[in-house]
Each structure stands twice: as C-alpha cells, then as structure tokens.
Design a protein around this motif. Structure first.
Motif, mmCIF file in Angstrom:
data_model
loop_
_atom_site.group_PDB
_atom_site.id
_atom_site.type_symbol
_atom_site.label_atom_id
_atom_site.label_comp_id
_atom_site.label_asym_id
_atom_site.label_seq_id
_atom_site.Cartn_x
_atom_site.Cartn_y
_atom_site.Cartn_z
ATOM 1 N N UNK A 1 3.845 10.149 -10.077
ATOM 2 C CA UNK A 1 2.899 9.749 -10.611
ATOM 3 C C UNK A 1 1.766 10.625 -10.801
ATOM 4 N N UNK A 2 1.394 12.113 -10.072
ATOM 5 C CA UNK A 2 -0.401 11.970 -9.491
ATOM 6 C C UNK A 2 -1.116 12.146 -10.991
ATOM 7 N N UNK B 1 1.370 -1.072 0.190
ATOM 8 C CA UNK B 1 0.354 0.073 -0.381
ATOM 9 C C UNK B 1 1.019 1.195 0.220
ATOM 10 N N UNK B 2 2.195 1.017 0.851
ATOM 11 C CA UNK B 2 3.045 2.380 0.491
ATOM 12 C C UNK B 2 3.311 2.302 -0.757
ATOM 13 N N UNK B 3 4.059 1.006 -0.616
ATOM 14 C CA UNK B 3 4.296 1.425 -2.980
ATOM 15 C C UNK B 3 3.413 2.026 -3.340
ATOM 16 N N UNK B 4 2.297 1.730 -3.801
ATOM 17 C CA UNK B 4 1.370 2.321 -4.243
ATOM 18 C C UNK B 4 1.082 4.149 -3.577
ATOM 19 N N UNK B 5 1.104 4.442 -2.940
ATOM 20 C CA UNK B 5 0.996 5.697 -2.150
ATOM 21 C C UNK B 5 2.198 6.333 -2.801
ATOM 22 N N UNK B 6 3.246 5.816 -2.911
ATOM 23 C CA UNK B 6 4.130 6.813 -3.479
ATOM 24 C C UNK B 6 4.441 6.930 -4.979
ATOM 25 N N UNK B 7 4.158 5.393 -5.813
ATOM 26 C CA UNK B 7 4.054 6.177 -7.266
ATOM 27 C C UNK B 7 3.092 6.518 -7.366
ATOM 28 N N UNK B 8 2.210 7.423 -6.897
ATOM 29 C CA UNK B 8 1.365 7.955 -7.226
ATOM 30 C C UNK B 8 1.463 9.978 -6.705
ATOM 31 N N UNK B 9 2.168 9.456 -5.591
ATOM 32 C CA UNK B 9 2.422 10.886 -5.238
ATOM 33 C C UNK B 9 3.712 10.887 -6.558
ATOM 34 N N UNK C 1 -0.921 9.249 -13.408
ATOM 35 C CA UNK C 1 -0.661 8.095 -13.603
ATOM 36 C C UNK C 1 -2.061 7.350 -13.783
ATOM 37 N N UNK C 2 -2.453 6.410 -13.688
ATOM 38 C CA UNK C 2 -3.329 5.677 -13.768
ATOM 39 C C UNK C 2 -3.928 4.840 -12.674
ATOM 40 N N UNK C 3 -4.082 4.723 -12.236
ATOM 41 C CA UNK C 3 -4.336 3.835 -10.410
ATOM 42 C C UNK C 3 -3.681 2.304 -10.898
ATOM 43 N N UNK C 4 -3.494 2.258 -9.543
ATOM 44 C CA UNK C 4 -2.341 0.998 -9.788
ATOM 45 C C UNK C 4 -2.592 0.065 -8.867
ATOM 46 N N UNK C 5 -2.513 -1.160 -8.511
ATOM 47 C CA UNK C 5 -3.256 -2.231 -7.977
ATOM 48 C C UNK C 5 -2.182 -3.302 -7.699
ATOM 49 N N UNK C 6 -2.389 -3.783 -6.312
ATOM 50 C CA UNK C 6 -0.987 -4.839 -5.839
ATOM 51 C C UNK C 6 -2.121 -6.330 -5.621
#
Length: 82
Positions: free
Chosen positions: A69-70, A59-67, A72-77
C-alpha cells in the motif's frame, strides 16, 4: 551521544584524554549493544540491549506493508530495549 559501544569507548577515550572533558559531567555517552566491556571500571558506560533480529524483522514488515500500500500513511514499530 548514543553509539555502538565500540564507537562509544573510542569517543570516551578522546573526550577524556584529548578534549579534557568529564563524562558524564560535561558529555553524556550512551551505548546500545550492551557488551560486557561496558561495565569495566575504565568505561562504566551506560548501555542498553537491542535485539537486532527483531529490529530487522520489523523493518522488513514495514517495507512489505509499504510495497503493498504505497499511498498508506507512514508506519512505525517500537522495539522496547532492555
């Protein structure tokens, strides 16, 4: 209904004793923290194990990626439970 096992135990008690329904015939209940009590004969709860540390790290990795590249398309794990 899928719940933390402690919540699931309480739900099962209410469903059986107050609502007079049968598990699993009338209501399906699944737990997700695989505590030993899940196998007690009074519950026999279907459950699976999830690793909360792995889930939190992803979850932290996903949030960091979003920060980073705001736009970017939504990611999921997907964390495969046991």
């Amino acid at each position: 209904f899928c719940a933390n096992n402690q919540i699931a135990f309480g739900l099962m008690d209410v469903v059986r004793l107050e609502a007079r329904l049968r598990i699993p015939e009338d209501v399906a209940v699944i737990g997700f923290d695989d505590v030993p009590e899940s196998s007690w004969l009074s519950y026999r709860l279907t459950t699976f194990r999830q690793d909360p540390l792995t889930m939190a790290l992803r979850a932290v990795e996903l949030m960091e990626r979003r920060l980073e590249k705001p736009d970017a398309p939504p990611g999921y794990e997907r964390v495969i439970p046991e």
